[in-house]
Design a protein around this motif. Structure first.
Motif, short mmCIF file in Angstrom:
data_model
loop_
_atom_site.label_atom_id
_atom_site.label_comp_id
_atom_site.label_asym_id
_atom_site.label_seq_id
_atom_site.Cartn_x
_atom_site.Cartn_y
_atom_site.Cartn_z
N ARG A 202 4.96 -0.68 -8.03
CA ARG A 202 3.78 -0.16 -7.32
C ARG A 202 2.54 -0.99 -7.64
NH1 ARG A 202 5.15 6.10 -8.72
NH2 ARG A 202 6.28 6.64 -6.81
N LYS A 203 2.37 -1.34 -8.90
CA LYS A 203 1.21 -2.13 -9.32
C LYS A 203 1.21 -3.49 -8.62
CE LYS A 203 1.48 -4.36 -13.08
NZ LYS A 203 1.65 -4.77 -14.50
N ILE B 72 2.66 -4.37 -5.78
CA ILE B 72 2.43 -4.21 -4.34
C ILE B 72 0.95 -4.01 -4.06
CG2 ILE B 72 2.80 -2.63 -2.40
CD1 ILE B 72 5.67 -2.23 -3.49
N GLU B 73 0.30 -3.17 -4.82
CA GLU B 73 -1.12 -2.90 -4.61
C GLU B 73 -1.96 -4.15 -4.89
OE1 GLU B 73 -4.53 -1.02 -3.52
OE2 GLU B 73 -2.43 -0.44 -3.20
N ARG C 214 -1.62 -6.56 -1.97
CA ARG C 214 -2.36 -6.11 -0.79
C ARG C 214 -3.86 -6.40 -0.93
NH1 ARG C 214 0.58 -0.21 0.13
NH2 ARG C 214 2.48 -1.01 1.11
N LYS C 215 -4.40 -6.12 -2.09
CA LYS C 215 -5.83 -6.37 -2.32
C LYS C 215 -6.13 -7.86 -2.20
CE LYS C 215 -6.90 -2.39 -5.27
NZ LYS C 215 -7.31 -1.97 -6.64
N GLU D 263 6.89 -6.15 1.92
CA GLU D 263 5.51 -6.63 1.88
C GLU D 263 5.40 -8.07 2.39
OE1 GLU D 263 2.91 -4.64 1.02
OE2 GLU D 263 4.41 -3.04 0.91
#
Length: 489
Positions: free
Chosen positions: A162-163, A165-166, A169-170, A365
């Motif tokens: 999760r970390k 992926i986030e 995206r940022k 992603e």
């Protein structure tokens, strides 16, 4: 076999002498040598590259460590695998998306611009391989530490995914906006660009096209929550070995054997061990044999064109909108007819499936990023082409034309899939449990290869690695005495 090893060593030396070798060149030759059991050439080149550091240092350390531990260089293997774990720790602290080679718009180029970060399967195997080598050397406390680390990384898997992926995206959002602002032409707003980028993924025909060519179905694969709910990311090999070690060494039960049995439901050995641990049985003169067979999937590049119908006006200005993604190439098993003391071993862990699960999460992603960056670059080319046509002043016309051509050339140069992966992992892991015979000799065979492992009294663990049909099996052993202490070798 000695002749084969000399051939691979000579080819590697000749290639290095001929000129600059890309990471893809190195990995291709490494894979060929590793599959044939010719480990030394690949170990030497990747060890040399690892020593230079850089964005791919983690990959080279892992490849070098895997080859060295099978080539008999235990110290070199441990040094590289330790360094790989240090790379992971550094990435945890800084994050690969906070630094991106030297490019200002790294996310607008391709994913290979970022430092190699491995994945959850790799990180668990890094500790697992160190633990196995410590077990074989009789270093009980060090083996325990590495197995504990492997279990902790397994527990961290969902949080880490999760970390990552986030963070990706940022970074993509920031890079794409900076790239757009850096150009003279304005293009569609953020909402419109998002709509254009989402259109292909909402098209069933496009999803089927990707699925047919890329081993990834955008309509159903890569759902992190479903994968986590099914616990399909867990490594039964690491769980079973950790639980077995704790059982034989007299450590407290943390349910690893129970969890391994829940994942490997068709393995009688896994079920028997879980039941025995629960009943507090004490194994006597038992032998467990783990077989790491074949090689996991490797990545290959798939180039294709994003259909122009998804980008209004593209047909007039863009004859081709190129994209590139990694697809998985599955490889052969090391042998199909394994026998341990005359009986076939059972499947404990499907590493192919675990690699595919990690690949699906990445692709969920990566495909969205590739479509988005392709749409943004294409829109930029179209906008510059339109501006060129609107200016009758020749200087302005050619300025915009030059900018359009520059964007097109840059986009073509950036079209590349990230093919980096730890290709030395096995295809599958088999397991067998047998009683130690009075003479202590366990016969293991597969195809034209066979070996006999001699074991002293006590409980023993045998690790076999056969990377390909032509590779001879490599064996390591660990023996526990009647008091549950690991014997030093």
């Amino acid at each position: 076999m000695a002749c084969v090893k000399r051939v691979f060593a000579a080819l590697a030396a000749a290639a290095a002498f001929a000129g600059c070798r890309t990471a893809d060149d190195v990995m291709r030759d490494y894979d060929a040598g590793f599959a044939a059991g010719a480990y030394s050439a690949g170990a030497a080149e990747t060890d040399s590259l690892a020593a230079k550091g850089g964005d791919d240092a983690l990959l080279w350390h892992q490849l070098a460590g895997a080859a060295m531990r099978l080539d008999g260089d235990d110290d070199g293997a441990r040094r590289n695998l330790d360094a790989a774990e240090h790379c992971y720790a550094a990435n945890d602290t800084r994050g690969i998306f906070s630094r991106a080679a030297s490019a200002s718009f790294a996310m607008m180029t391709n994913d290979a611009m970022f430092p190699y970060d491995g994945d959850g399967v790799d990180r668990v195997f890094t500790c697992l391989y160190k633990a196995i080598d410590f077990l074989a050397a009789g270093a009980e406390d060090k083996a325990r530490v590495e197995l504990n680390r492997a279990m902790q990384y397994q527990k961290n898997w969902l949080y880490d995914r999760r970390k990552d992926i986030e963070a990706a995206r940022k970074r993509f959002t920031a890079d794409s906006e900076r790239y757009i602002r850096s150009q003279k032409a304005s293009i569609a707003g953020a909402r419109e660009r998002a709509r254009l980028a989402a259109a292909p993924l909402a098209d069933a025909q496009f999803c089927r096209y990707v699925a047919a060519n890329c081993a990834f179905d955008p309509s159903r694969d890569g759902d992190l929550e479903k994968l986590a709910g099914a616990k399909a990311y867990l490594n039964p090999y690491a769980l079973h070995l950790t639980g077995l070690f704790r059982w034989l060494a007299g450590d407290s039960d943390r349910n690893e054997l129970r969890d391994a049995a829940a994942l490997a439901r068709r393995s009688r050995t896994a079920q028997r061990d879980a039941a025995g641990r629960k009943a507090r049985e004490t194994p006597r003169d038992q032998v467990w044999v783990y077989i790491e067979d074949g090689l996991c999937p490797r990545r290959r590049e798939w180039r294709f064109s994003l259909p122009l119908c998804y980008i209004p006006g593209a047909g007039r200005y863009l004859p081709y909108v190129g994209m590139a993604l990694p697809t998985l190439e599955y490889r052969a098993a090391g042998a199909a007819d394994w026998r341990v003391a005359g009986a076939p071993p059972e499947l404990l862990a499907d590493i192919d499936a675990m690699v595919k699960a990690e690949y699906d999460i990445y692709m969920k992603e990566a495909l969205a990023r590739e479509i988005s960056r392709t749409v943004i670059r294409a829109c930029m080319e179209i906008a510059l082409g339109i501006l060129a046509e609107r200016h009758k002043n020749q200087d302005d016309f050619w300025a915009y034309k030059a900018a359009q051509i520059g964007v097109a050339i840059w986009a073509a140069a950036c079209t590349k899939a990230d093919l980096r992966s730890w290709t030395a992992l096995p295809k599958r892991v088999l397991v067998a449990r047998v009683a130690r015979p009075p003479n202590g000799r366990i016969d293991i065979s597969c195809g034209r290869h066979a070996l006999t492992v001699a074991l002293p009294p006590g409980n023993s663990i045998v690790f076999i690695r056969k990377s390909g049909p032509d590779a001879a099996p490599v064996a390591k052993t660990a023996v526990f005495n009647s008091a549950g202490r690991l014997l030093r070798r």
